[in-house]
Write a protein that holds these residues in place. Structure first.
Motif, PDB file in Angstrom:
ATOM      1  N   ASP A  21      30.434  72.782  37.292  1.00 39.88           N
ATOM      2  CA  ASP A  21      30.408  71.498  36.592  1.00 39.88           C
ATOM      3  C   ASP A  21      30.362  71.711  35.082  1.00 39.88           C
ATOM      4  O   ASP A  21      29.791  72.699  34.600  1.00 39.88           O
ATOM      5  CB  ASP A  21      29.209  70.667  37.043  1.00 39.88           C
ATOM      6  N   PRO A  22      30.939  70.784  34.311  1.00 44.93           N
ATOM      7  CA  PRO A  22      30.964  70.943  32.847  1.00 44.93           C
ATOM      8  C   PRO A  22      29.570  70.868  32.241  1.00 44.93           C
ATOM      9  O   PRO A  22      28.644  70.289  32.830  1.00 44.93           O
ATOM     10  CB  PRO A  22      31.846  69.775  32.389  1.00 44.93           C
ATOM     11  N   ASP A  23      29.432  71.438  31.060  1.00 43.81           N
ATOM     12  CA  ASP A  23      28.140  71.463  30.389  1.00 43.81           C
ATOM     13  C   ASP A  23      27.607  70.055  30.129  1.00 43.81           C
ATOM     14  O   ASP A  23      26.390  69.848  30.037  1.00 43.81           O
ATOM     15  CB  ASP A  23      28.238  72.208  29.055  1.00 43.81           C
ATOM     16  N   GLY A  24      28.510  69.068  30.002  1.00 46.25           N
ATOM     17  CA  GLY A  24      28.084  67.705  29.724  1.00 46.25           C
ATOM     18  C   GLY A  24      27.496  66.975  30.909  1.00 46.25           C
ATOM     19  O   GLY A  24      26.959  65.869  30.763  1.00 46.25           O
ATOM     20  N   ASN A  25      27.597  67.545  32.119  1.00 47.82           N
ATOM     21  CA  ASN A  25      27.015  66.918  33.310  1.00 47.82           C
ATOM     22  C   ASN A  25      25.533  67.256  33.356  1.00 47.82           C
ATOM     23  O   ASN A  25      25.140  68.299  33.867  1.00 47.82           O
ATOM     24  CB  ASN A  25      27.739  67.433  34.566  1.00 47.82           C
ATOM     25  N   GLN A  26      24.707  66.376  32.816  1.00 45.15           N
ATOM     26  CA  GLN A  26      23.288  66.677  32.653  1.00 45.15           C
ATOM     27  C   GLN A  26      22.569  66.851  33.986  1.00 45.15           C
ATOM     28  O   GLN A  26      21.678  67.689  34.114  1.00 45.15           O
ATOM     29  CB  GLN A  26      22.602  65.563  31.851  1.00 45.15           C
ATOM     30  N   ALA A  27      22.968  66.083  34.996  1.00 40.25           N
ATOM     31  CA  ALA A  27      22.320  66.204  36.302  1.00 40.25           C
ATOM     32  C   ALA A  27      22.548  67.604  36.881  1.00 40.25           C
ATOM     33  O   ALA A  27      21.618  68.235  37.409  1.00 40.25           O
ATOM     34  CB  ALA A  27      22.858  65.139  37.260  1.00 40.25           C
ATOM     35  N   SER A  28      23.772  68.113  36.775  1.00 41.73           N
ATOM     36  CA  SER A  28      24.066  69.460  37.275  1.00 41.73           C
ATOM     37  C   SER A  28      23.343  70.519  36.451  1.00 41.73           C
ATOM     38  O   SER A  28      22.833  71.506  36.996  1.00 41.73           O
ATOM     39  CB  SER A  28      25.575  69.721  37.246  1.00 41.73           C
ATOM     40  N   GLN A  29      23.292  70.321  35.144  1.00 39.77           N
ATOM     41  CA  GLN A  29      22.587  71.270  34.285  1.00 39.77           C
ATOM     42  C   GLN A  29      21.106  71.354  34.662  1.00 39.77           C
ATOM     43  O   GLN A  29      20.515  72.435  34.708  1.00 39.77           O
ATOM     44  CB  GLN A  29      22.726  70.862  32.822  1.00 39.77           C
ATOM     45  N   ASP A  30      20.514  70.197  34.944  1.00 37.16           N
ATOM     46  CA  ASP A  30      19.094  70.180  35.327  1.00 37.16           C
ATOM     47  C   ASP A  30      18.874  70.938  36.634  1.00 37.16           C
ATOM     48  O   ASP A  30      17.877  71.668  36.776  1.00 37.16           O
ATOM     49  CB  ASP A  30      18.603  68.733  35.487  1.00 37.16           C
ATOM     50  N   LYS A  31      19.791  70.776  37.578  1.00 34.62           N
ATOM     51  CA  LYS A  31      19.650  71.464  38.862  1.00 34.62           C
ATOM     52  C   LYS A  31      19.878  72.972  38.709  1.00 34.62           C
ATOM     53  O   LYS A  31      19.164  73.781  39.320  1.00 34.62           O
ATOM     54  CB  LYS A  31      20.617  70.869  39.887  1.00 34.62           C
ATOM     55  N   LEU A  32      20.849  73.353  37.905  1.00 31.29           N
ATOM     56  CA  LEU A  32      21.081  74.780  37.664  1.00 31.29           C
ATOM     57  C   LEU A  32      19.890  75.418  36.950  1.00 31.29           C
ATOM     58  O   LEU A  32      19.539  76.568  37.207  1.00 31.29           O
ATOM     59  CB  LEU A  32      22.353  74.972  36.839  1.00 31.29           C
ATOM     60  N   ARG A  33      19.270  74.641  36.059  1.00 32.07           N
ATOM     61  CA  ARG A  33      18.079  75.150  35.381  1.00 32.07           C
ATOM     62  C   ARG A  33      16.964  75.404  36.396  1.00 32.07           C
ATOM     63  O   ARG A  33      16.273  76.434  36.339  1.00 32.07           O
ATOM     64  CB  ARG A  33      17.627  74.159  34.318  1.00 32.07           C
ATOM     65  N   LYS A  34      16.790  74.496  37.332  1.00 28.80           N
ATOM     66  CA  LYS A  34      15.786  74.683  38.392  1.00 28.80           C
ATOM     67  C   LYS A  34      16.078  75.933  39.209  1.00 28.80           C
ATOM     68  O   LYS A  34      15.189  76.724  39.522  1.00 28.80           O
ATOM     69  CB  LYS A  34      15.769  73.466  39.340  1.00 28.80           C
TER      70      LYS A  34
END
Length: 439
Positions: free
Chosen positions: A319-332
């Protein structure tokens, strides 16, 4: 008196059976060691699908650095941590980035020709040379003073039962992948011998109680404490395995699904901790001095529901860096991997060094890495490298930015730190600048 053969002969002369060797073979008082021999150990831990650079790399170099969110679990071990920014996998050739990222990660050389087609590039086969863990295994096994029962042990956590360049990072040589063991029950059997009755899980300790009593009087106070700790861990592992075996919800079968959508059991966190216990125990009793700990696989679609993440890991990483929901899950997800690394470091730090001073972490180097630098770009540049421990003599407690250093040079540096003075590793031309200055 330190060779496995002499250890076995010495214990046999005491009337001790071969079944007791996994419990007694690594104790200094029973191998005739006049002065404890320094042990150096290496653990390579892998997690897949890249990281989030902005949440991973510290902003500052040197000792005055701060962990970003993903590495926060390592805060208790900051003084024993070395974060290496600027390590590049420069191996090219056939295969897609995931294939080369995974199977060239520890080998440092191209993939062999083959018919396995990835997401891009030409089809390829297995790696063409030995991996650094197996290279060091062979080196340590070639010397009587560093030879151990297994040489190396390959642990897995939720690694699917398929075999291809996306699932294998260890190689005994070209075209010789080494499969990790991701079933704690199977790993327990490898280390200690199979339990006599799987249904009732008869303890392997029942067969060696008399042997252990026979030699206890010959142990130093330190070794008695180590043996007691060892036996307690084994008892607890047996209980965990029994609970796992009896609970259908906690089974860990080989996934029989489309390889792109394998489902990871919800008990993966428990399996991870059991494997870490077995790993620490194997190292503490000197069954091995080289180990790998592989979480999942490259292109893996693990669904980490214990983190509240329902989507597959690989899909999220695209997912692109701008997809905040995906970024939050990847961070987890990546923070969870860092937490497992921190738990491994904690268990090593809590375990006294059997053959010297301090803790086992003081004599062990853990290297955490990944096959990609960033998931949605598939880059092999700036692959994550975090080292924890004191086993290599590197200057720890700092963040270091390198200038596009080939990862071949990193593995050369690790080999040299463990006494193996190899002139190159993997692709020779990528080693031209020599070892890294980490000391």
């Amino acid at each position: 008196m330190n060779t496995p053969l002499n250890r076995r002969r010495f214990l046999r002369n005491l009337g001790v059976s071969a079944a007791a060797l996994p419990f007694l073979g690594g104790l200094p008082s029973l191998i005739g060691a006049q002065t404890p021999q320094r042990r150096q150990r290496l653990i390579i831990m892998f997690s897949p699908n890249g990281t989030l650079p902005n949440d991973f790399w510290p902003d500052k170099e040197g000792a005055d650095f701060a962990f970003k969110s993903i590495l926060q679990p390592l805060e208790p071990f900051k003084s024993q941590t070395l974060v290496l920014n600027g390590i590049f996998n420069k191996v090219r050739g056939d295969g897609d980035s995931h294939m080369r990222g995974m199977s060239c990660l520890l080998t440092g050389s191209e993939l062999l020709p083959g018919n396995i087609m990835g997401g891009g590039g030409n089809p390829a086969g297995w790696a063409s040379s030995i991996s650094i863990d197996q290279e060091l295994r062979n080196f340590l096994q070639s010397r009587p003073e560093t030879r151990t029962r297994f040489g190396s042990v390959e642990f897995g956590v939720a690694v699917p039962g398929r075999a291809d360049p996306w699932t294998r990072m260890s190689y005994a040589g070209g075209n010789q992948p080494v499969a990790p063991i991701d079933d704690p029950y199977q790993m327990f059997g490898k280390l200690y011998g199979k339990m006599k009755d799987k249904e009732s899980l008869v303890s392997v300790l029942d067969d060696v109680q008399d042997d252990i009593k026979r030699v206890e009087s010959k142990l130093s106070a330190r070794d008695k404490a180590l043996l007691d700790q060892h036996l307690t861990i084994v008892r607890n592992l047996e209980k965990d395995l029994k609970n796992t075996d009896n609970d259908a919800a906690l089974q860990h079968p080989v996934p029989e699904l489309d390889p792109s959508i394998e489902l990871v059991n919800d008990n993966t966190p428990q399996i991870s901790r059991m494997q870490i216990e077995l790993l620490v125990n194997a190292l503490s009793n000197d069954m091995t001095r080289v180990a790998t700990l592989q979480y999942m696989r490259s292109v893996g679609q693990a669904q980490m529901r214990w983190l509240g993440v329902e989507e597959g890991h690989h899909s999220l990483s695209h997912d692109p860096d701008g997809n905040q929901a995906s970024q939050d899950k990847l961070r987890k997800i990546n923070t969870w991997f860092a937490g497992e690394l921190a738990h491994l470091a904690k268990r090593l730090s809590e375990t006294p060094e059997p053959a010297g001073e301090g803790s086992m972490l003081d004599h062990t180097l853990i290297v955490w890495t990944n096959e990609l630098g960033k998931g949605n770009s598939h880059t092999l540049d700036n692959i994550p490298i975090v080292m924890v421990g004191g086993g290599a003599g590197f200057k720890m407690g700092r963040s270091l930015k390198l200038q596009k250093a080939a990862h071949n040079r990193l593995w050369m540096t690790v080999a040299h730190a463990m006494g193996h003075q190899i002139p190159t590793f993997g692709k020779a031309e990528l080693c031209a600048e020599g070892v890294l200055d980490l000391a």
